[in-house]
Design a protein around this motif. Structure first.
Motif, PDB file in Angstrom:
ATOM      1  N   ARG A   1     -22.565 -66.779   1.014  1.00 13.45           N
ATOM      2  CA  ARG A   1     -21.560 -67.803   0.725  1.00 13.45           C
ATOM      3  C   ARG A   1     -22.197 -69.027   0.072  1.00 13.45           C
ATOM      4  O   ARG A   1     -21.627 -69.611  -0.859  1.00 13.45           O
ATOM      5  CB  ARG A   1     -20.845 -68.227   2.008  1.00 13.45           C
ATOM      6  N   LEU A   2     -23.384 -69.403   0.539  1.00 15.03           N
ATOM      7  CA  LEU A   2     -24.028 -70.630   0.077  1.00 15.03           C
ATOM      8  C   LEU A   2     -25.007 -70.399  -1.077  1.00 15.03           C
ATOM      9  O   LEU A   2     -25.657 -71.350  -1.525  1.00 15.03           O
ATOM     10  CB  LEU A   2     -24.774 -71.286   1.246  1.00 15.03           C
ATOM     11  N   SER A   3     -25.100 -69.131  -1.520  1.00 19.27           N
ATOM     12  CA  SER A   3     -26.035 -68.769  -2.608  1.00 19.27           C
ATOM     13  C   SER A   3     -27.468 -69.168  -2.247  1.00 19.27           C
ATOM     14  O   SER A   3     -28.202 -69.754  -3.042  1.00 19.27           O
ATOM     15  CB  SER A   3     -25.609 -69.428  -3.930  1.00 19.27           C
ATOM     16  N   ARG A   4     -27.850 -68.838  -1.022  1.00 14.69           N
ATOM     17  CA  ARG A   4     -29.202 -69.118  -0.532  1.00 14.69           C
ATOM     18  C   ARG A   4     -29.845 -67.816  -0.071  1.00 14.69           C
ATOM     19  O   ARG A   4     -29.159 -66.835   0.237  1.00 14.69           O
ATOM     20  CB  ARG A   4     -29.134 -70.107   0.653  1.00 14.69           C
ATOM     21  N   VAL A   5     -31.164 -67.811   0.019  1.00 10.05           N
ATOM     22  CA  VAL A   5     -31.841 -66.649   0.585  1.00 10.05           C
ATOM     23  C   VAL A   5     -31.729 -66.724   2.097  1.00 10.05           C
ATOM     24  O   VAL A   5     -31.655 -67.821   2.680  1.00 10.05           O
ATOM     25  CB  VAL A   5     -33.324 -66.590   0.151  1.00 10.05           C
ATOM     26  N   GLN A   6     -31.722 -65.573   2.756  1.00 10.35           N
ATOM     27  CA  GLN A   6     -31.491 -65.544   4.199  1.00 10.35           C
ATOM     28  C   GLN A   6     -32.591 -66.276   4.967  1.00 10.35           C
ATOM     29  O   GLN A   6     -32.327 -66.912   5.989  1.00 10.35           O
ATOM     30  CB  GLN A   6     -31.378 -64.097   4.682  1.00 10.35           C
ATOM     31  N   SER A   7     -33.821 -66.195   4.496  1.00 15.31           N
ATOM     32  CA  SER A   7     -34.917 -66.869   5.195  1.00 15.31           C
ATOM     33  C   SER A   7     -34.718 -68.381   5.215  1.00 15.31           C
ATOM     34  O   SER A   7     -35.035 -69.051   6.216  1.00 15.31           O
ATOM     35  CB  SER A   7     -36.256 -66.521   4.533  1.00 15.31           C
ATOM     36  N   ALA A   8     -34.166 -68.931   4.128  1.00 20.51           N
ATOM     37  CA  ALA A   8     -33.921 -70.369   4.078  1.00 20.51           C
ATOM     38  C   ALA A   8     -32.835 -70.769   5.072  1.00 20.51           C
ATOM     39  O   ALA A   8     -32.905 -71.842   5.705  1.00 20.51           O
ATOM     40  CB  ALA A   8     -33.524 -70.789   2.663  1.00 20.51           C
ATOM     41  N   VAL A   9     -31.825 -69.910   5.223  1.00 23.51           N
ATOM     42  CA  VAL A   9     -30.753 -70.167   6.181  1.00 23.51           C
ATOM     43  C   VAL A   9     -31.308 -70.153   7.606  1.00 23.51           C
ATOM     44  O   VAL A   9     -31.022 -71.044   8.419  1.00 23.51           O
ATOM     45  CB  VAL A   9     -29.639 -69.118   6.015  1.00 23.51           C
ATOM     46  N   SER A  10     -32.108 -69.151   7.921  1.00 20.79           N
ATOM     47  CA  SER A  10     -32.701 -69.052   9.262  1.00 20.79           C
ATOM     48  C   SER A  10     -33.595 -70.251   9.550  1.00 20.79           C
ATOM     49  O   SER A  10     -33.567 -70.816  10.657  1.00 20.79           O
ATOM     50  CB  SER A  10     -33.512 -67.759   9.381  1.00 20.79           C
ATOM     51  N   HIS A  11     -34.383 -70.659   8.558  1.00 22.20           N
ATOM     52  CA  HIS A  11     -35.295 -71.793   8.732  1.00 22.20           C
ATOM     53  C   HIS A  11     -34.516 -73.090   8.972  1.00 22.20           C
ATOM     54  O   HIS A  11     -34.889 -73.900   9.833  1.00 22.20           O
ATOM     55  CB  HIS A  11     -36.184 -71.925   7.493  1.00 22.20           C
ATOM     56  N   ALA A  12     -33.413 -73.284   8.229  1.00 25.92           N
ATOM     57  CA  ALA A  12     -32.621 -74.500   8.373  1.00 25.92           C
ATOM     58  C   ALA A  12     -32.001 -74.591   9.763  1.00 25.92           C
ATOM     59  O   ALA A  12     -31.979 -75.667  10.378  1.00 25.92           O
ATOM     60  CB  ALA A  12     -31.539 -74.548   7.304  1.00 25.92           C
ATOM     61  N   VAL A  13     -31.494 -73.470  10.269  1.00 25.27           N
ATOM     62  CA  VAL A  13     -30.881 -73.483  11.598  1.00 25.27           C
ATOM     63  C   VAL A  13     -31.931 -73.724  12.674  1.00 25.27           C
ATOM     64  O   VAL A  13     -31.696 -74.458  13.640  1.00 25.27           O
ATOM     65  CB  VAL A  13     -30.128 -72.162  11.856  1.00 25.27           C
ATOM     66  N   ALA A  14     -33.101 -73.130  12.511  1.00 28.69           N
ATOM     67  CA  ALA A  14     -34.177 -73.344  13.480  1.00 28.69           C
ATOM     68  C   ALA A  14     -34.570 -74.821  13.528  1.00 28.69           C
ATOM     69  O   ALA A  14     -34.784 -75.397  14.606  1.00 28.69           O
ATOM     70  CB  ALA A  14     -35.382 -72.478  13.125  1.00 28.69           C
ATOM     71  N   ASN A  15     -34.642 -75.452  12.360  1.00 29.33           N
ATOM     72  CA  ASN A  15     -34.967 -76.882  12.311  1.00 29.33           C
ATOM     73  C   ASN A  15     -33.874 -77.725  12.956  1.00 29.33           C
ATOM     74  O   ASN A  15     -34.148 -78.715  13.636  1.00 29.33           O
ATOM     75  CB  ASN A  15     -35.194 -77.331  10.870  1.00 29.33           C
TER      76      ASN A  15
END
Length: 304
Positions: free
Chosen positions: A28-42
């Motif tokens: 949906r956000l046109s992002r790679v999944q690793s970036a999404v996981s990293h953002a939520v972890a932060n």
């Protein structure tokens, strides 16, 4: 020290909650999944709580995540509204304006407001979408229009609603129709009488499979009031129409009211009409002029 919370983290948090997975949120956000996981972890580290339970096949909101989700949505909504207003400060007159109009609303009122707007902004081109039974709200949600006038109120935090007027609707039938003869004779029209005759019903892609005020097992379905009006005048069946559309027919005796108790006194019902626009999209000067004119003509205060 600057606060480490970011809007990007909150958008990702909300996207995961709404789509049900990290992969779908990334798409949906046109992002790679690793970036999404990293953002939520932060975000979780900054807040000091776990937002998702990742032990299963799909992430599930924790009690803390469910509690904080509404806060994140409220922050994003306020931010989007602020950005829209800021963009509008430096923008000029819009090139064009698209309005979704429910055919139940009296067009004479919409036309009068459009005429006033056109006098002030003659260069703005106008596109009017005929959108019935909730389609106007749907068009606004999909950003296919800047303004919507609808009789169906579908609450949405991104949409501002202003009450315009009460639209009168009447159950009518051709004077030559058996129901018309019964009604003209002053006899009671019962639910059984209605069920014995064709009811002409308007529908839209959003309402297929759902019926509103349908009392007859025999129905003919149409997509607009013009066709519905023509079928009723032809004596094929009975149905509900806006009173402004059949006032002349009633006065000249072509149709009569169907005094059915199911539709209120004299077969008449009232429906609210709303003016709607998105809170996260700036309204240009022409759009605001139209809103001001329409609200004033409907007896309400001007739009912000």
């Amino acid at each position: 020290m600057l606060d480490a919370l970011t809007l990007d983290q909150m958008r990702i948090f909300v996207a995961i909650a709404e789509t049900g997975s990290f992969r779908a949120a990334a798409s949906r956000l046109s992002r790679v999944q690793s970036a999404v996981s990293h953002a939520v972890a932060n975000l979780e580290a900054e807040l000091g709580v776990s937002l998702f339970d990742r032990s299963g096949h799909r992430p599930v909101l924790t009690p803390a995540g469910r509690s904080l989700l509404s806060d994140a949505r409220a922050i994003l909504l306020k931010t989007d509204t602020m950005r829209a207003r800021a963009r509008g400060l430096g923008e000029g007159v819009e090139l064009g304006l698209t309005i979704a109009l429910d055919p139940q609303f009296p067009p004479v009122l919409a036309c009068a407001a459009l005429k006033e707007m056109h006098r002030a902004y003659p260069s703005v081109t106008i596109r009017v979408l005929t959108a019935s039974l909730g389609e106007a709200v749907h068009a606004l949600r999909e950003r296919r229009c800047a303004l919507a006038i609808s009789g169906i109120d579908l609450p949405d935090p991104h949409i501002e609603r202003r009450a315009l007027a009460l639209v009168q609707r009447a159950a009518v039938v051709a004077a030559s129709h058996p129901l018309g003869i019964l009604a003209a004779a002053g006899g009671p029209v019962t639910a059984t009488d209605l069920a014995d005759h064709v009811q002409v019903v308007a529908e839209s892609p959003l309402t297929q499979g759902r019926d509103f005020n349908v009392l007859s097992p025999g129905t003919w379905r149409v997509g607009d009031n013009v066709t519905k009006h023509a079928l009723i005048l032809a004596g094929i069946g009975w149905g509900n129409l806006p009173l402004w559309l059949v006032e002349r027919d009633l006065a000249e005796g072509r149709v009569v009211r169907v005094p059915a108790a199911e539709f209120g006194p004299k077969g008449e019902t009232l429906a609210n009409a709303y003016l709607m626009y998105r809170t996260d999209e700036h309204l240009g000067p022409a759009a605001r002029a139209f809103c001001d004119a329409l609200l004033r003509m409907a007896g309400h205060r001007t739009a912000p």
